[in-house]
Design a protein around this motif. Sequence first.
Motif, PDB file in Angstrom:
ATOM      1  N   ASP A 128       2.931  -2.224 -10.104  1.00  0.00           N
ATOM      2  CA  ASP A 128       1.550  -2.262  -9.627  1.00  0.00           C
ATOM      3  C   ASP A 128       0.703  -3.101 -10.589  1.00  0.00           C
ATOM      4  OD1 ASP A 128      -1.025  -1.788  -8.800  1.00  0.00           O
ATOM      5  OD2 ASP A 128      -0.946   0.390  -9.005  1.00  0.00           O
ATOM      6  N   ASP A 165      -2.192   5.914   2.855  1.00  0.00           N
ATOM      7  CA  ASP A 165      -3.446   5.379   3.383  1.00  0.00           C
ATOM      8  C   ASP A 165      -4.252   4.643   2.315  1.00  0.00           C
ATOM      9  OD1 ASP A 165      -2.939   6.440   5.910  1.00  0.00           O
ATOM     10  OD2 ASP A 165      -3.831   8.375   5.376  1.00  0.00           O
ATOM     11  N   GLY A 166      -3.634   4.367   1.186  1.00  0.00           N
ATOM     12  CA  GLY A 166      -4.334   3.710   0.107  1.00  0.00           C
ATOM     13  C   GLY A 166      -4.663   2.267   0.409  1.00  0.00           C
ATOM     14  N   ALA A 167      -5.486   1.679  -0.428  1.00  0.00           N
ATOM     15  CA  ALA A 167      -5.896   0.288  -0.259  1.00  0.00           C
ATOM     16  C   ALA A 167      -4.759  -0.655  -0.654  1.00  0.00           C
ATOM     17  CB  ALA A 167      -7.125   0.015  -1.112  1.00  0.00           C
ATOM     18  N   PRO A 168      -4.741  -1.876  -0.090  1.00  0.00           N
ATOM     19  CA  PRO A 168      -3.722  -2.851  -0.487  1.00  0.00           C
ATOM     20  C   PRO A 168      -3.837  -3.198  -1.963  1.00  0.00           C
ATOM     21  CG  PRO A 168      -4.843  -3.539   1.533  1.00  0.00           C
ATOM     22  CD  PRO A 168      -5.627  -2.392   0.975  1.00  0.00           C
ATOM     23  N   ARG A 169      -2.675  -3.391  -2.617  1.00  0.00           N
ATOM     24  CA  ARG A 169      -2.627  -3.688  -4.036  1.00  0.00           C
ATOM     25  C   ARG A 169      -1.597  -4.784  -4.290  1.00  0.00           C
ATOM     26  NH1 ARG A 169      -4.989   0.665  -6.763  1.00  0.00           N
ATOM     27  NH2 ARG A 169      -3.906   0.263  -8.735  1.00  0.00           N
ATOM     28  N   LEU A 184      -7.482  -7.433  -6.494  1.00  0.00           N
ATOM     29  CA  LEU A 184      -7.940  -7.719  -5.140  1.00  0.00           C
ATOM     30  C   LEU A 184      -6.843  -7.448  -4.109  1.00  0.00           C
ATOM     31  CD1 LEU A 184      -9.872 -10.999  -5.996  1.00  0.00           C
ATOM     32  CD2 LEU A 184     -10.804  -8.695  -5.678  1.00  0.00           C
ATOM     33  N   PRO A 185      -7.200  -7.366  -2.818  1.00  0.00           N
ATOM     34  CA  PRO A 185      -6.217  -6.974  -1.794  1.00  0.00           C
ATOM     35  C   PRO A 185      -5.334  -8.100  -1.277  1.00  0.00           C
ATOM     36  CG  PRO A 185      -8.391  -7.121  -0.810  1.00  0.00           C
ATOM     37  CD  PRO A 185      -8.573  -7.333  -2.285  1.00  0.00           C
ATOM     38  N   THR A 186      -5.534  -9.333  -1.719  1.00  0.00           N
ATOM     39  CA  THR A 186      -4.639 -10.440  -1.380  1.00  0.00           C
ATOM     40  C   THR A 186      -4.411 -11.272  -2.631  1.00  0.00           C
ATOM     41  OG1 THR A 186      -6.243 -12.164  -0.820  1.00  0.00           O
ATOM     42  CG2 THR A 186      -5.704 -10.553   0.924  1.00  0.00           C
ATOM     43  N   ARG A 205       0.845  -1.180   0.000  1.00  0.00           N
ATOM     44  CA  ARG A 205       0.000   0.000   0.000  1.00  0.00           C
ATOM     45  C   ARG A 205       0.882   1.233   0.000  1.00  0.00           C
ATOM     46  NH1 ARG A 205      -4.216   0.292   3.728  1.00  0.00           N
ATOM     47  NH2 ARG A 205      -4.109  -1.873   4.424  1.00  0.00           N
ATOM     48  N   GLU A 223       2.291  -5.623   3.056  1.00  0.00           N
ATOM     49  CA  GLU A 223       1.247  -6.305   3.808  1.00  0.00           C
ATOM     50  C   GLU A 223       1.466  -7.819   3.732  1.00  0.00           C
ATOM     51  OE1 GLU A 223      -1.302  -4.608   5.355  1.00  0.00           O
ATOM     52  OE2 GLU A 223      -0.450  -2.684   4.717  1.00  0.00           O
TER      53      GLU A 223
END
Length: 398
Positions: free
Chosen positions: A41, A26-30, A59-61, A23, A106
Amino acid sequence: MTWVTSAQGSGYGVEHLPYGVFRVGDGAPRIGVRIGDLVFDLAGAEAADLVLAGGALALPTLNTFLALGRPQWMAVRQRITELLTESAHRAAVEPLLVPLDEVQMELPFEVADYVDFYSSEQHASNVGQIFRPGQPPLLPNWKHLPIGYHGRAGTVVVSGTPVVRPQGQRPGPDGPVYGPSARLDIEAEVGFVVGVPSPLGSRVAAADFADHVFGVVLVNDWSARDIQAWEYQPLGPFLGKSFATSVAAWVTPLDALRHAFVPAPDQDPPVAGYLRDEPHLGLDLRLTVNWNGEPVSEPPFAGMYWTPAQQLAHLTVNGASLRTGDLYASGTVSGPRRDQVGSFLELTWGGAEPITVAGAERTFLADGDTVTITATAPGPDGGTITLGEVTGLVLPAR
């Protein structure tokens, strides 16, 4: 050759391309892959139709991508390689490259189940001598099956996460006492990340290892040796292990390690049929354990008695299902020399033989200590692949 200049000689070239989740602010997980000191990315790449994965990279994972299976893993890897090597794609890709020092990593996948094996003959022999002096170092079953235990998926954490010293019961001069562990240790291990699941009641053959396992991560299975010594008989590890297991932020695909597979040690007596893996191969991974920045050991993974394919076959031989995101670890990696062991229990022989770290005699971990495990593997054309490190800082008990 890639047009990304920082990748040259970094251990993170196009022959590697490990996957992670990051991330920015404060952005979303990528989801991204590492190339040199940059993160490509992949969420942005899929949104721009540069890579096609059915939305799995948005998706984040990594779990949905892991479940797609080997043909899709290979197709995406090939496409990423094209994007990072063909100059025609440079203008489209460069805006999607993020400096590594601007991101926060993450946990790359949601851990479904966690299993830890005990596959180094040297480590098992050393621990047997330390914990059971005067008895045979290996128990009778050790060379017949990969010994393991089911760990706690919810306490698997990404590299860089601080580790709080655990509390629990431990032996005292007049019986058990409760309090913070006084013999906090590490275990340098290699973990395998499952992508493709299997049905309950079925078995996965050793030969199908590469169809189910996506990649490799370095693991530090933190261990409270005093809690472990009090609780482990007759059922094995529990609270002495389950408080934290650290994994690297980058998952190295098996396809990146094709030059690292080497013949595994001979097995005597012959193993059961379901454990016969042909060819019988281990991985030439060369680990280094750093204690407060000082290298203290270099465990060699190539000497592990039980192979990753055998571990997978044994894990499922009773019909236990695989789930996407399962993590199974090798157990402590230790070689025949004292400077090749993967735990401080062995390095200091149960605390009886301290070593000097930064000018001070040390046995087990103190609050404020940092342990970092790194590893390299052979790459193509005589090159070297650098696996993502796993590091952790010890915090006082709470």
